[in-house]
Design a protein around this motif. Structure first.
Motif, short mmCIF file in Angstrom:
data_model
loop_
_atom_site.label_atom_id
_atom_site.label_comp_id
_atom_site.label_asym_id
_atom_site.label_seq_id
_atom_site.Cartn_x
_atom_site.Cartn_y
_atom_site.Cartn_z
N THR A 1 56.34 -58.15 -3.98
CA THR A 1 57.38 -58.58 -4.92
C THR A 1 58.72 -57.92 -4.58
O THR A 1 59.77 -58.57 -4.60
N PHE A 2 58.68 -56.62 -4.27
CA PHE A 2 59.90 -55.92 -3.90
C PHE A 2 60.51 -56.51 -2.63
O PHE A 2 61.73 -56.72 -2.54
N PHE A 3 59.65 -56.83 -1.66
CA PHE A 3 60.14 -57.44 -0.41
C PHE A 3 60.76 -58.80 -0.68
O PHE A 3 61.78 -59.17 -0.09
N ASP A 4 60.17 -59.56 -1.60
CA ASP A 4 60.71 -60.88 -1.94
C ASP A 4 62.11 -60.75 -2.54
O ASP A 4 63.02 -61.53 -2.21
N TYR A 5 62.29 -59.76 -3.42
CA TYR A 5 63.61 -59.55 -4.03
C TYR A 5 64.65 -59.17 -2.97
O TYR A 5 65.79 -59.67 -2.99
N ILE A 6 64.24 -58.26 -2.08
CA ILE A 6 65.16 -57.85 -1.01
C ILE A 6 65.50 -59.04 -0.11
O ILE A 6 66.67 -59.24 0.29
N ASN A 7 64.50 -59.85 0.20
CA ASN A 7 64.72 -61.02 1.05
C ASN A 7 65.64 -62.03 0.37
O ASN A 7 66.55 -62.59 1.01
N ILE A 8 65.44 -62.25 -0.93
CA ILE A 8 66.30 -63.19 -1.66
C ILE A 8 67.73 -62.67 -1.70
O ILE A 8 68.69 -63.43 -1.51
N LEU A 9 67.89 -61.37 -1.94
CA LEU A 9 69.23 -60.78 -1.98
C LEU A 9 69.92 -60.91 -0.62
O LEU A 9 71.12 -61.26 -0.55
N PHE A 10 69.18 -60.64 0.44
CA PHE A 10 69.76 -60.74 1.78
C PHE A 10 70.18 -62.17 2.10
O PHE A 10 71.27 -62.41 2.62
N MET A 11 69.33 -63.15 1.78
CA MET A 11 69.65 -64.54 2.05
C MET A 11 70.83 -65.00 1.21
O MET A 11 71.63 -65.83 1.65
N PHE A 12 70.95 -64.48 -0.03
CA PHE A 12 72.09 -64.82 -0.87
C PHE A 12 73.39 -64.30 -0.26
O PHE A 12 74.41 -64.99 -0.27
N ILE A 13 73.34 -63.09 0.30
CA ILE A 13 74.53 -62.53 0.96
C ILE A 13 74.90 -63.36 2.18
O ILE A 13 76.07 -63.66 2.42
N VAL A 14 73.89 -63.76 2.96
CA VAL A 14 74.15 -64.62 4.13
C VAL A 14 74.76 -65.95 3.69
O VAL A 14 75.68 -66.48 4.34
N LEU A 15 74.26 -66.49 2.58
CA LEU A 15 74.80 -67.75 2.06
C LEU A 15 76.27 -67.61 1.69
O LEU A 15 77.10 -68.47 2.00
N LEU A 16 76.62 -66.51 1.04
CA LEU A 16 78.01 -66.27 0.68
C LEU A 16 78.89 -66.14 1.91
O LEU A 16 80.01 -66.67 1.94
N VAL A 17 78.40 -65.44 2.91
CA VAL A 17 79.18 -65.25 4.14
C VAL A 17 79.45 -66.59 4.82
O VAL A 17 80.53 -66.83 5.37
N CYS A 18 78.47 -67.50 4.75
CA CYS A 18 78.63 -68.81 5.40
C CYS A 18 79.52 -69.75 4.59
O CYS A 18 80.28 -70.54 5.15
N ILE A 19 79.41 -69.67 3.26
CA ILE A 19 80.13 -70.61 2.40
C ILE A 19 81.57 -70.17 2.16
O ILE A 19 82.46 -71.01 2.02
N TYR A 20 81.83 -68.88 2.13
CA TYR A 20 83.15 -68.40 1.71
C TYR A 20 84.29 -68.92 2.59
O TYR A 20 85.33 -69.31 2.05
N PRO A 21 84.16 -68.94 3.93
CA PRO A 21 85.27 -69.52 4.72
C PRO A 21 85.58 -70.97 4.35
O PRO A 21 86.75 -71.36 4.28
N PHE A 22 84.52 -71.74 4.11
CA PHE A 22 84.73 -73.13 3.70
C PHE A 22 85.40 -73.18 2.33
O PHE A 22 86.29 -74.01 2.09
N TYR A 23 85.00 -72.30 1.42
CA TYR A 23 85.62 -72.25 0.10
C TYR A 23 87.08 -71.85 0.18
O TYR A 23 87.92 -72.36 -0.56
N CYS A 24 87.41 -70.94 1.10
CA CYS A 24 88.81 -70.55 1.30
C CYS A 24 89.65 -71.73 1.76
O CYS A 24 90.80 -71.89 1.34
N LEU A 25 89.09 -72.55 2.66
CA LEU A 25 89.80 -73.74 3.09
C LEU A 25 90.07 -74.67 1.91
O LEU A 25 91.16 -75.24 1.78
N LEU A 26 89.06 -74.82 1.05
CA LEU A 26 89.19 -75.72 -0.09
C LEU A 26 90.28 -75.23 -1.05
O LEU A 26 91.16 -75.99 -1.46
N THR A 27 90.24 -73.94 -1.40
CA THR A 27 91.24 -73.40 -2.32
C THR A 27 92.63 -73.40 -1.71
O THR A 27 93.62 -73.66 -2.39
N SER A 28 92.71 -73.13 -0.41
CA SER A 28 94.01 -73.12 0.25
C SER A 28 94.62 -74.51 0.31
O SER A 28 95.83 -74.68 0.15
#
Length: 290
Positions: A6-33
């Motif tokens: 269960t602890f590993f699952d939480y860490i894995n979910i957190l890590f994948m969420f951070i990766v998702l933010l890193v991938c989406i944020y540049p696109f979001y910056c383009l949209l807001t700009s």
């Protein structure tokens, strides 16, 4: 053990969420700009659009002739993808037929083209010789056959049980009936992957338009957007027009680039979710067997 999992699952979910933010944020910056006030959109780290504005899109769509390039690009992406899928799949099916003389040599000859390229000048001369200059077919015919797509499709065809094709021939099916009614329906995953590759390539291409097409009625959207940026660079950097009202009222180059990026990316993002399942399964089959 269950708590550790269960602890590993939480860490894995957190890590994948951070990766998702890193991938989406540049696109979001383009949209807001792209939707921000051009004079205040010079910074990339925007959480929300500053002084919501459509000036960047008005600069692009202010040219009444933009609808024709959009239509040309859509037509190019559609017809180019359809013809590429048909030609590559039919050629791949041909080289899997043992009755074809020298099929291995023909296949190797096509694969060699991935590594050997004559260069830009011979390519332009060839296209002009074929009468493709200022012709819509210059977008379609040169990309009708791709060695990479042939390799992917051929690999998938070879994974289809031979008994399926033999049973069709026993029932009297000829080459084209077997190909269109038996082989293609069971090859949807790889055909979907190739169609996705081809559509993205056709949509993003502009160099052939720049080199071989001077007719404005055949201009693609990508080339037109590129010319919009170039024209803005010239106007804003010209000392004769610097500081004039025309330049001061125009949006910044950064905001226009952001709007252009959104216009070119959104169609692919709309199509990709529908093709994702074919894309993943088709590439996996080709990768494992290849």
């Amino acid at each position: 053990m269950k708590k550790r999992n269960t602890f590993f699952d939480y860490i894995n979910i957190l890590f994948m969420f951070i990766v998702l933010l890193v991938c989406i944020y540049p696109f979001y910056c383009l949209l807001t700009s792209s939707f921000s006030d051009p004079k205040q959109a010079e910074g990339w780290f925007l959480i929300f659009p500053t002084n919501f504005s459509l000036k960047s899109y008005q600069e692009i769509f202010g040219n009444n002739r933009i609808l024709l390039p959009i239509f040309v690009s859509l037509a190019r992406a559609f017809f180019g993808t359809v013809i590429t899928v048909i030609c590559c799949s039919m050629f791949a099916y041909l080289v899997t037929q043992k009755e074809l003389p020298h099929r291995k040599g023909i296949y190797k000859y096509v694969v060699i083209t991935m590594y050997l390229n004559a260069g830009m000048i011979p390519w332009v001369i060839t296209m002009v010789t074929y009468g493709l200059k200022n012709n819509f077919w210059v977008y379609i015919i040169p990309t009708a056959l791709s060695a990479y797509y042939v390799i992917l499709i051929k690999t998938y065809f070879e994974s289809i049980p031979a008994e399926l094709e033999e049973s069709a021939r026993i029932d009297g099916a000829g080459f084209f009936v077997t190909f269109f009614k038996i082989i293609l329906p069971v090859s949807t995953p790889i055909l979907g992957a190739v169609a996705m590759f081809s559509a993205v390539t056709q949509w993003n291409s502009w160099y052939d338009n720049l080199m071989l097409v001077q007719d404005n009625n055949l201009k693609t959207l990508q080339l037109m957007l590129y010319q919009v940026i170039q024209n803005m660079n010239v106007v804003m950097n010209d000392p004769k027009t610097a500081g004039t009202a025309m330049v001061m009222n125009r949006p910044s180059i950064l905001s226009v680039r952001s709007a252009i990026a959104m216009l070119t990316v959104i169609p692919i993002l709309v199509v990709y979710p529908f093709m994702q399942r074919y894309f993943a399964s088709g590439i996996m089959v080709g990768a494992v067997k290849g």
